[in-house]
Design a protein around this motif. Structure first.
Motif, PDB file in Angstrom:
ATOM      1  N   CYS A  31       1.409   7.292  -5.912  1.00  0.00           N
ATOM      2  CA  CYS A  31       3.248   7.087  -5.835  1.00  0.00           C
ATOM      3  C   CYS A  31       3.595   6.275  -4.546  1.00  0.00           C
ATOM      4  CB  CYS A  31       3.917   7.680  -6.875  1.00  0.00           C
ATOM      5  SG  CYS A  31       5.070   7.484  -6.700  1.00  0.00           S
ATOM      6  N   CYS A  32       4.146   5.600  -4.154  1.00  0.00           N
ATOM      7  CA  CYS A  32       4.680   5.610  -3.176  1.00  0.00           C
ATOM      8  C   CYS A  32       6.041   4.756  -3.615  1.00  0.00           C
ATOM      9  CB  CYS A  32       4.328   4.095  -1.713  1.00  0.00           C
ATOM     10  SG  CYS A  32       4.190   2.439  -2.786  1.00  0.00           S
ATOM     11  N   PRO A  33       6.971   4.889  -2.520  1.00  0.00           N
ATOM     12  CA  PRO A  33       8.626   3.970  -2.624  1.00  0.00           C
ATOM     13  C   PRO A  33       8.163   2.630  -2.129  1.00  0.00           C
ATOM     14  CG  PRO A  33       8.000   5.499  -0.517  1.00  0.00           C
ATOM     15  CD  PRO A  33       6.967   5.608  -1.096  1.00  0.00           C
ATOM     16  N   ALA A  34       9.248   2.176  -3.407  1.00  0.00           N
ATOM     17  CA  ALA A  34       8.698   0.965  -3.498  1.00  0.00           C
ATOM     18  C   ALA A  34       8.885  -0.107  -2.028  1.00  0.00           C
ATOM     19  CB  ALA A  34      10.349   0.042  -4.723  1.00  0.00           C
ATOM     20  N   GLU A  35      10.105  -0.011  -1.304  1.00  0.00           N
ATOM     21  CA  GLU A  35      10.140  -0.408   0.022  1.00  0.00           C
ATOM     22  C   GLU A  35       8.240  -0.695   0.727  1.00  0.00           C
ATOM     23  OE1 GLU A  35      11.596   3.695   0.279  1.00  0.00           O
ATOM     24  OE2 GLU A  35      11.685   2.122  -1.015  1.00  0.00           O
ATOM     25  N   LYS A  36       7.349   0.141   0.508  1.00  0.00           N
ATOM     26  CA  LYS A  36       6.872   0.648   2.197  1.00  0.00           C
ATOM     27  C   LYS A  36       5.214  -0.621   0.706  1.00  0.00           C
ATOM     28  CE  LYS A  36       6.930   4.777   3.688  1.00  0.00           C
ATOM     29  NZ  LYS A  36       7.248   6.291   3.964  1.00  0.00           N
ATOM     30  N   ARG A  37       4.966  -0.511  -0.567  1.00  0.00           N
ATOM     31  CA  ARG A  37       3.993  -1.270  -0.613  1.00  0.00           C
ATOM     32  C   ARG A  37       2.460  -1.320  -0.009  1.00  0.00           C
ATOM     33  NH1 ARG A  37       4.612  -8.301  -0.544  1.00  0.00           N
ATOM     34  NH2 ARG A  37       2.256  -8.273  -1.514  1.00  0.00           N
ATOM     35  N   ILE A  38       2.618   0.146  -0.624  1.00  0.00           N
ATOM     36  CA  ILE A  38       0.597   0.299  -0.087  1.00  0.00           C
ATOM     37  C   ILE A  38       0.387  -0.037  -1.396  1.00  0.00           C
ATOM     38  CG2 ILE A  38      -0.592   2.461   0.008  1.00  0.00           C
ATOM     39  CD1 ILE A  38       1.951   3.409   1.330  1.00  0.00           C
ATOM     40  N   PRO A  39      -0.838  -0.493  -0.883  1.00  0.00           N
ATOM     41  CA  PRO A  39      -2.276  -0.832  -2.012  1.00  0.00           C
ATOM     42  C   PRO A  39      -1.839   0.029  -2.817  1.00  0.00           C
ATOM     43  CG  PRO A  39      -2.546  -2.013  -0.137  1.00  0.00           C
ATOM     44  CD  PRO A  39      -1.125  -1.465   0.193  1.00  0.00           C
ATOM     45  N   GLU A  40      -2.982  -0.262  -4.024  1.00  0.00           N
ATOM     46  CA  GLU A  40      -3.080   0.325  -4.194  1.00  0.00           C
ATOM     47  C   GLU A  40      -2.495   2.051  -4.935  1.00  0.00           C
ATOM     48  OE1 GLU A  40      -7.569   1.191  -5.823  1.00  0.00           O
ATOM     49  OE2 GLU A  40      -7.629   0.129  -3.722  1.00  0.00           O
TER      50      GLU A  40
ATOM     51  N   CYS B 125      12.069   1.268 -20.302  1.00  0.00           N
ATOM     52  CA  CYS B 125      10.890   2.116 -19.350  1.00  0.00           C
ATOM     53  C   CYS B 125      10.812   0.945 -18.721  1.00  0.00           C
ATOM     54  CB  CYS B 125       9.956   3.120 -18.974  1.00  0.00           C
ATOM     55  SG  CYS B 125       8.611   1.661 -20.886  1.00  0.00           S
ATOM     56  N   CYS B 126      11.354   1.032 -17.050  1.00  0.00           N
ATOM     57  CA  CYS B 126       9.965   0.099 -16.434  1.00  0.00           C
ATOM     58  C   CYS B 126       9.461   1.116 -14.855  1.00  0.00           C
ATOM     59  CB  CYS B 126      11.483  -0.758 -15.447  1.00  0.00           C
ATOM     60  SG  CYS B 126      12.402   0.346 -14.771  1.00  0.00           S
ATOM     61  N   ILE B 127       8.411  -0.058 -14.146  1.00  0.00           N
ATOM     62  CA  ILE B 127       7.994   0.323 -13.352  1.00  0.00           C
ATOM     63  C   ILE B 127       6.559  -0.965 -12.525  1.00  0.00           C
ATOM     64  CG2 ILE B 127       5.502   0.696 -14.611  1.00  0.00           C
ATOM     65  CD1 ILE B 127       4.475   3.025 -13.306  1.00  0.00           C
ATOM     66  N   ARG B 128       6.238  -0.396 -10.837  1.00  0.00           N
ATOM     67  CA  ARG B 128       5.684  -1.785 -10.412  1.00  0.00           C
ATOM     68  C   ARG B 128       4.741  -1.103  -9.811  1.00  0.00           C
ATOM     69  NH1 ARG B 128       9.152  -4.357  -5.635  1.00  0.00           N
ATOM     70  NH2 ARG B 128      10.372  -5.032  -7.235  1.00  0.00           N
ATOM     71  N   LEU B 129       3.703  -2.057 -10.262  1.00  0.00           N
ATOM     72  CA  LEU B 129       2.071  -1.877 -10.007  1.00  0.00           C
ATOM     73  C   LEU B 129       1.628  -2.476  -7.968  1.00  0.00           C
ATOM     74  CD1 LEU B 129      -0.023  -1.994 -13.105  1.00  0.00           C
ATOM     75  CD2 LEU B 129       0.989   0.197 -11.243  1.00  0.00           C
ATOM     76  N   ASN B 130       1.272  -1.879  -7.718  1.00  0.00           N
ATOM     77  CA  ASN B 130       1.296  -2.672  -6.056  1.00  0.00           C
ATOM     78  C   ASN B 130      -0.163  -2.658  -5.769  1.00  0.00           C
ATOM     79  OD1 ASN B 130       4.227  -1.947  -5.363  1.00  0.00           O
ATOM     80  ND2 ASN B 130       3.813  -0.245  -5.247  1.00  0.00           N
ATOM     81  N   GLU B 131      -0.810  -3.749  -6.014  1.00  0.00           N
ATOM     82  CA  GLU B 131      -2.181  -4.643  -5.667  1.00  0.00           C
ATOM     83  C   GLU B 131      -3.588  -3.900  -5.882  1.00  0.00           C
ATOM     84  OE1 GLU B 131      -2.111  -4.687  -1.685  1.00  0.00           O
ATOM     85  OE2 GLU B 131      -0.100  -6.061  -1.179  1.00  0.00           O
ATOM     86  N   ILE B 132      -2.867  -3.223  -7.199  1.00  0.00           N
ATOM     87  CA  ILE B 132      -4.504  -2.389  -7.915  1.00  0.00           C
ATOM     88  C   ILE B 132      -5.546  -3.419  -8.057  1.00  0.00           C
ATOM     89  CG2 ILE B 132      -4.683  -1.638 -10.171  1.00  0.00           C
ATOM     90  CD1 ILE B 132      -2.231   0.124  -8.827  1.00  0.00           C
ATOM     91  N   ASP B 133      -6.723  -2.374  -7.393  1.00  0.00           N
ATOM     92  CA  ASP B 133      -8.380  -2.887  -7.013  1.00  0.00           C
ATOM     93  C   ASP B 133      -9.024  -2.624  -8.539  1.00  0.00           C
ATOM     94  OD1 ASP B 133     -10.548  -4.634  -6.978  1.00  0.00           O
ATOM     95  OD2 ASP B 133     -10.496  -4.105  -4.682  1.00  0.00           O
ATOM     96  N   PHE B 134      -9.158  -3.315  -9.826  1.00  0.00           N
ATOM     97  CA  PHE B 134      -9.983  -3.081 -10.642  1.00  0.00           C
ATOM     98  C   PHE B 134     -11.206  -1.988 -11.221  1.00  0.00           C
ATOM     99  CE2 PHE B 134      -9.670  -7.356 -11.236  1.00  0.00           C
ATOM    100  CZ  PHE B 134     -11.267  -6.901 -11.693  1.00  0.00           C
TER     101      PHE B 134
END
Length: 425
Positions: A164-173, A408-417
């Motif tokens: 998990c990471c804060p939305a403003e940081k946008r850390i990959p995966e 419900c709601c959520i954000r995924l940041n650059e997920i490399d499957f």
């Protein structure tokens, strides 16, 4: 076959694959100085040799008898050298066609060439060089871009695969919590003016974890295979909401016999809001209970009223946040602008499961329409660069159901499957 084709290789599509031994590519290695004795190939090795049938004379009749005698003398027939010597004697002694006897073959090669064998590897060079194998990927077979998982996990802790990471940081995966009011839903007066507004800034469930699992086949009711936290139950609504987004990774087909195969499970875990009874409208609370309990509602229609499961009101909201970073073409940008964040009812591609302290919703993209599947398939390579927001709501068909609120709601940041693990089921 001189080369084995593994199941993984057979998944890839090739128009022509020629198996050529690099060690045989040099012309010098095909010279007579490098040839080894091989009695099996003594008759001829010229590719363009012409064979014609002729009848032997009486002078050669004894040679034919000798050949037949040798053939009966051994339980397995002639050995290679004996057979070739006998045949060579017949071929050499053939004369005119005056008498009738067994037919024989006349070879155009010289006696010296007939007795000079080819090297074992050189003899199969032309066969290897001309052998071509075409691979055609069948419908439903996995895409060649998919990599095998690194390991198989047995009952992992829910939410342990993605950080998990804060939305403003946008850390990959990683995943992030986002405010519910970032989504647009049906407003208070939607039935009259058809306008959408930003959702109220509260939700029924808030995220606490995300997992991404690779699977050779779809995984239904995935909550059985992970360890969920022991949140206490309160009231008639389970404290944990599990959303299993089943994403196919095999090519889409118009005439598809089976909607199953290699894919991903994007699993979102949500916890019931601590202020559920205080913040959410009473009507929205009751609608959530109707979905959990699987109630049937009456629908007014012409000429007769009908009934339908209340769960068919479940609606998916999805949007790509960083469209400009994905280098779309003109057509792709137009499609993205038209359909990005456009809500869609999850029916009939959904299933529901209830456990002791959880409620699971499986959203099956495998069963989406062909056009939707093809559009998503073209998006596979961009998933690792994509910031994606996902949300669920309950469609409001009556004035008392409006405005719509976020389930419900959520954000995924650059997920490399390609880095995900496989879940043991």
């Amino acid at each position: 076959m001189s080369a084995a084709v593994t199941p993984r290789c057979s998944d890839e599509k090739h128009s022509n694959v020629t198996f050529i031994d690099d060690s045989l590519a040099k012309p010098a290695e095909l010279s007579s100085d490098n040839l080894e004795t091989n009695p099996v190939l003594e008759i001829t090795h010229k590719e363009d040799s012409l064979l014609s049938f002729k009848r032997p004379t009486d002078d050669n009749h004894n040679s034919v008898k000798d050949l037949a005698h040798l053939n009966h003398a051994s339980p397995i027939g002639l050995d290679e050298r004996g057979a070739n010597n006998a045949v060579g004697r017949i071929l050499h002694n053939c004369g005119n066609q005056a008498n009738h006897c067994l037919p024989c073959l006349v070879c155009s090669t010289s006696p010296d060439e007939k007795t000079k064998p080819l090297a074992p590897r050189a003899a199969t060079f032309k066969k290897r060089a001309s052998f071509k194998l075409s691979f055609k990927r069948r419908e439903g077979q996995p895409s060649s871009t998919i990599l095998s998982p690194r390991s198989i996990l047995q009952r992992p802790t829910a939410g342990s695969q993605v950080s998990c990471c804060p939305a403003e940081k946008r850390i990959p995966e990683s995943w992030s919590r986002i405010p519910p009011n970032t989504f647009k839903v049906r407003g208070k007066n939607f039935i009259r003016d058809k306008k959408k507004e930003h959702s109220p800034n509260y939700a029924a469930f808030y995220p606490f974890g995300v997992d991404v699992f690779y699977s050779p086949r779809k995984i239904d009711h995935i909550a059985r295979f992970v360890q969920l936290p022991p949140f206490p139950s309160s009231g008639g609504i389970p404290p944990i909401l599990v959303v299993n987004l089943q994403v196919p990774l095999y090519p889409a087909a118009i005439f598809q016999n089976e909607y199953n195969g290699e894919g991903l499970s994007l699993v979102f875990y949500f916890k019931l809001s601590d202020n559920f009874e205080k913040e959410l409208p009473i009507q929205f609370q009751q609608n959530i209970k109707r979905i959990v309990d699987g109630e049937i509602e009456k629908i007014k229609s012409f000429p007769l009223d009908t009934s339908a499961p209340f769960r068919e009101r479940l609606k998916i909201l999805g949007r790509v946040v960083n469209v400009e970073d994905l280098n779309f073409g003109a057509t792709e940008k137009k499609l993205m602008n038209n359909y990005n964040e456009k809500p869609v009812l999850s029916r009939p591609q959904h299933e529901f499961y209830r456990g002791e302290n959880y409620f699971e919703i499986d959203l099956d993209i495998h069963r989406f329409s062909f056009i939707a599947r093809k559009g998503f398939e073209a998006f596979h390579d961009r998933l690792k660069s994509c910031v994606f927001d996902f949300g669920l709501t309950i469609q409001g068909n009556k004035p008392e159901d409006l405005p719509e609120c976020m389930l419900c709601c959520i954000r995924l940041n650059e997920i490399d499957f390609r880095n995900c693990h496989q879940l043991q089921v």
